[in-house]
Design a protein around this motif. Structure first.
Motif, short mmCIF file in Angstrom:
data_model
loop_
_atom_site.label_atom_id
_atom_site.label_comp_id
_atom_site.label_asym_id
_atom_site.label_seq_id
_atom_site.Cartn_x
_atom_site.Cartn_y
_atom_site.Cartn_z
N PRO A 17 0.81 -1.23 0.00
CA PRO A 17 0.00 0.00 0.00
C PRO A 17 0.84 1.27 0.00
O PRO A 17 2.04 1.26 0.25
CB PRO A 17 -0.81 -0.13 1.29
CG PRO A 17 0.03 -0.98 2.18
CD PRO A 17 0.71 -1.95 1.27
N ALA A 18 0.14 2.38 -0.23
CA ALA A 18 0.81 3.68 -0.32
C ALA A 18 1.58 4.01 0.95
O ALA A 18 2.64 4.66 0.90
CB ALA A 18 -0.21 4.77 -0.61
N CYS A 19 1.08 3.58 2.11
CA CYS A 19 1.79 3.89 3.35
C CYS A 19 3.15 3.22 3.40
O CYS A 19 4.11 3.78 3.95
CB CYS A 19 0.94 3.47 4.55
SG CYS A 19 -0.48 4.54 4.83
N LEU A 20 3.28 2.02 2.83
CA LEU A 20 4.58 1.37 2.80
C LEU A 20 5.49 2.03 1.76
O LEU A 20 6.71 2.09 1.95
CB LEU A 20 4.44 -0.12 2.51
CG LEU A 20 3.75 -0.96 3.59
CD1 LEU A 20 3.92 -2.45 3.29
CD2 LEU A 20 4.27 -0.62 4.98
N GLN A 22 2.30 16.85 4.34
CA GLN A 22 1.40 16.27 3.35
C GLN A 22 2.03 15.01 2.77
O GLN A 22 3.21 15.00 2.44
CB GLN A 22 1.14 17.24 2.20
CG GLN A 22 0.32 18.44 2.52
CD GLN A 22 -0.01 19.24 1.27
OE1 GLN A 22 -0.04 18.70 0.16
NE2 GLN A 22 -0.23 20.53 1.43
N THR A 23 1.23 13.98 2.66
CA THR A 23 1.61 12.79 1.89
C THR A 23 0.59 12.66 0.77
O THR A 23 -0.58 12.36 1.03
CB THR A 23 1.63 11.53 2.75
OG1 THR A 23 2.59 11.67 3.79
CG2 THR A 23 1.99 10.31 1.90
N ARG A 24 1.03 12.94 -0.43
CA ARG A 24 0.13 12.88 -1.58
C ARG A 24 0.16 11.48 -2.18
O ARG A 24 1.22 10.96 -2.52
CB ARG A 24 0.54 13.91 -2.63
CG ARG A 24 0.46 15.35 -2.10
CD ARG A 24 1.11 16.33 -3.04
NE ARG A 24 1.09 17.69 -2.49
CZ ARG A 24 1.84 18.68 -2.92
NH1 ARG A 24 2.70 18.48 -3.94
NH2 ARG A 24 1.77 19.87 -2.36
N ILE A 25 -1.01 10.88 -2.29
CA ILE A 25 -1.14 9.52 -2.83
C ILE A 25 -1.55 9.65 -4.29
O ILE A 25 -2.65 10.07 -4.62
CB ILE A 25 -2.18 8.73 -2.03
CG1 ILE A 25 -1.75 8.67 -0.55
CG2 ILE A 25 -2.32 7.32 -2.59
CD1 ILE A 25 -2.80 8.08 0.37
N LEU A 26 -0.63 9.29 -5.17
CA LEU A 26 -0.81 9.58 -6.60
C LEU A 26 -1.00 8.33 -7.46
O LEU A 26 -1.41 8.43 -8.62
CB LEU A 26 0.41 10.36 -7.12
CG LEU A 26 0.73 11.64 -6.34
CD1 LEU A 26 2.06 12.22 -6.79
CD2 LEU A 26 -0.39 12.66 -6.52
N VAL A 38 3.82 8.32 -4.66
CA VAL A 38 3.61 9.17 -3.49
C VAL A 38 4.58 10.34 -3.53
O VAL A 38 5.65 10.26 -4.13
CB VAL A 38 3.78 8.42 -2.15
CG1 VAL A 38 2.83 7.25 -2.03
CG2 VAL A 38 5.21 8.01 -1.93
N GLU A 39 4.19 11.41 -2.88
CA GLU A 39 5.06 12.57 -2.69
C GLU A 39 4.95 13.00 -1.24
O GLU A 39 3.84 13.21 -0.72
CB GLU A 39 4.67 13.71 -3.62
CG GLU A 39 5.58 14.92 -3.50
CD GLU A 39 5.19 16.04 -4.45
OE1 GLU A 39 5.86 17.09 -4.42
OE2 GLU A 39 4.20 15.87 -5.20
N LEU A 40 6.08 13.12 -0.57
CA LEU A 40 6.13 13.57 0.81
C LEU A 40 6.61 15.02 0.84
O LEU A 40 7.67 15.33 0.28
CB LEU A 40 7.07 12.70 1.65
CG LEU A 40 6.50 11.41 2.25
CD1 LEU A 40 6.01 10.47 1.15
CD2 LEU A 40 7.55 10.70 3.10
N VAL A 41 5.84 15.88 1.47
CA VAL A 41 6.12 17.31 1.48
C VAL A 41 6.38 17.78 2.91
O VAL A 41 5.61 17.48 3.82
CB VAL A 41 4.94 18.10 0.88
CG1 VAL A 41 5.24 19.60 0.88
CG2 VAL A 41 4.62 17.62 -0.53
N ASP A 42 7.49 18.52 3.08
CA ASP A 42 7.82 19.12 4.37
C ASP A 42 7.79 18.10 5.51
O ASP A 42 6.99 18.20 6.45
CB ASP A 42 6.87 20.28 4.70
CG ASP A 42 7.04 21.45 3.74
OD1 ASP A 42 8.13 21.58 3.17
OD2 ASP A 42 6.07 22.21 3.56
N CYS A 43 8.69 17.13 5.44
CA CYS A 43 8.80 16.11 6.48
C CYS A 43 9.75 16.59 7.58
O CYS A 43 10.76 17.23 7.30
CB CYS A 43 9.33 14.80 5.92
SG CYS A 43 8.31 14.10 4.62
N ALA A 45 -8.28 7.43 -1.86
CA ALA A 45 -7.42 8.24 -0.99
C ALA A 45 -6.55 9.14 -1.85
O ALA A 45 -5.96 8.70 -2.83
CB ALA A 45 -6.56 7.33 -0.12
N ALA A 46 -6.47 10.42 -1.47
CA ALA A 46 -5.69 11.38 -2.25
C ALA A 46 -4.57 12.03 -1.45
O ALA A 46 -3.50 12.31 -1.99
CB ALA A 46 -6.61 12.47 -2.81
#
Length: 280
Positions: A39-42, A72-76, A113-118, A223-224
């Motif tokens: 999944p996207a979380c992994l 933000q975690t963007r699920i693409l 996925v894209e992780l923003v400002d972690c 999920a977005a």
């Protein structure tokens, strides 16, 4: 002696292709064909692990980021068994206190996925893992690479429904396993239930809840974006979590939900989920 599950049961970097110390890295991870889902979380976890390697190396393995949070975690897109993930991270700042970074994952050239400002607090490495083993592992990842196919999947945690209003709210109990292979990898010296596994469970049940709403009839709900993730404390093996999921009516094609987890009446984690609602 290290467990056979170390760097296998919950490690998602096979080989680092580019490594600019303290700044930039790209890597690959081959999702084994045998796993039922990834999944996207992994996928987001894989990006975070690559950032962890860069940050640990930057401070000479004195610390490691634990429970790093993305604004933000963007699920693409979806990763499929057999896909090769292309991971990339850029570290904006790193010291003994914290690491700030952003990153992404692609497969077949398409974004996942894209992780923003972690932001991840740096905690002493020795509390969680053996520094010398981590050094040796990074040398392998930057050199010949790890043997692919190590990951065997993770079982879904047991969730007991307590109260449910279709399309609106859900209350449930999540029983964290007392033992599991991934605890030997996350982490060998201090087992912690991965925040990404909690998020995956919450997202899956929130989607099921939303798809039962009257407004979802004849529509597709996906999920977005995950925002406002907060981990307030570590979750330990054997703990029971009370989950609270609440979904709002969509506005302009976006349905929002709040997701919260409590342990002994104390909030341990929270996040918000944005779902895209489209005509089928």
């Amino acid at each position: 002696m290290p467990s056979a599950d170390h760097f296998a049961a919950y490690s998602f970097v096979d080989r680092i292709d580019r490594f600019e110390p303290g700044r930039v890295a790209t890597a690959r991870f081959a999702v084994p064909r045998e796993v039922a889902r990834f999944p996207a979380c992994l996928v987001a976890e894989a990006v975070g692990q690559l950032a962890a390697w860069v940050s640990m190396d930057r401070i000479d393995f004195r610390g490691r980021p634990v429970a790093a949070l993305a604004s933000q975690t963007r699920i693409l897109g979806d990763a499929r068994p057999g896909d090769v993930l292309e991971l990339a991270v850029t570290v904006d700042q790193c010291d003994d206190e914290a690491v700030a970074y952003g990153g992404s994952a692609h497969a077949h050239g398409a974004p996942l996925v894209e992780l923003v400002d972690c932001l991840g607090p740096m905690l002493p490495v020795a509390e969680f893992d053996a520094p010398e083993e981590l050094r040796a592992r990074l040398a392998v990842l930057r050199g010949p690479g790890a043997v692919p196919g190590r990951f065997r999947g993770v079982p879904s945690p047991a969730v007991t429904m307590l109260e449910r209003v279709a399309g609106v709210s859900l209350r449930a109990r999540l029983d964290v396993p007392a033992s599991a292979a991934f605890f030997n990898d996350h982490f060998p010296r201090r087992p912690v239930f991965p925040a990404t596994l909690l998020l995956d469970t919450q997202i899956a049940h929130t989607l099921l809840l939303a798809r039962d709403a009257a407004w979802a009839a004849g529509r597709t709900v996906t999920a977005a974006k995950v925002t406002h993730v907060k981990m307030r404390s570590f979750i330990h093996p054997g703990q029971a979590l009370d989950l609270a999921l609440d979904v709002a009516v969509p506005v302009d094609g976006v349905a929002k939900a709040t997701m919260q987890a409590r342990c002994d009446a104390r909030v341990v984690a929270g996040a918000r989920l944005e779902m895209e609602v489209t005509d089928a």
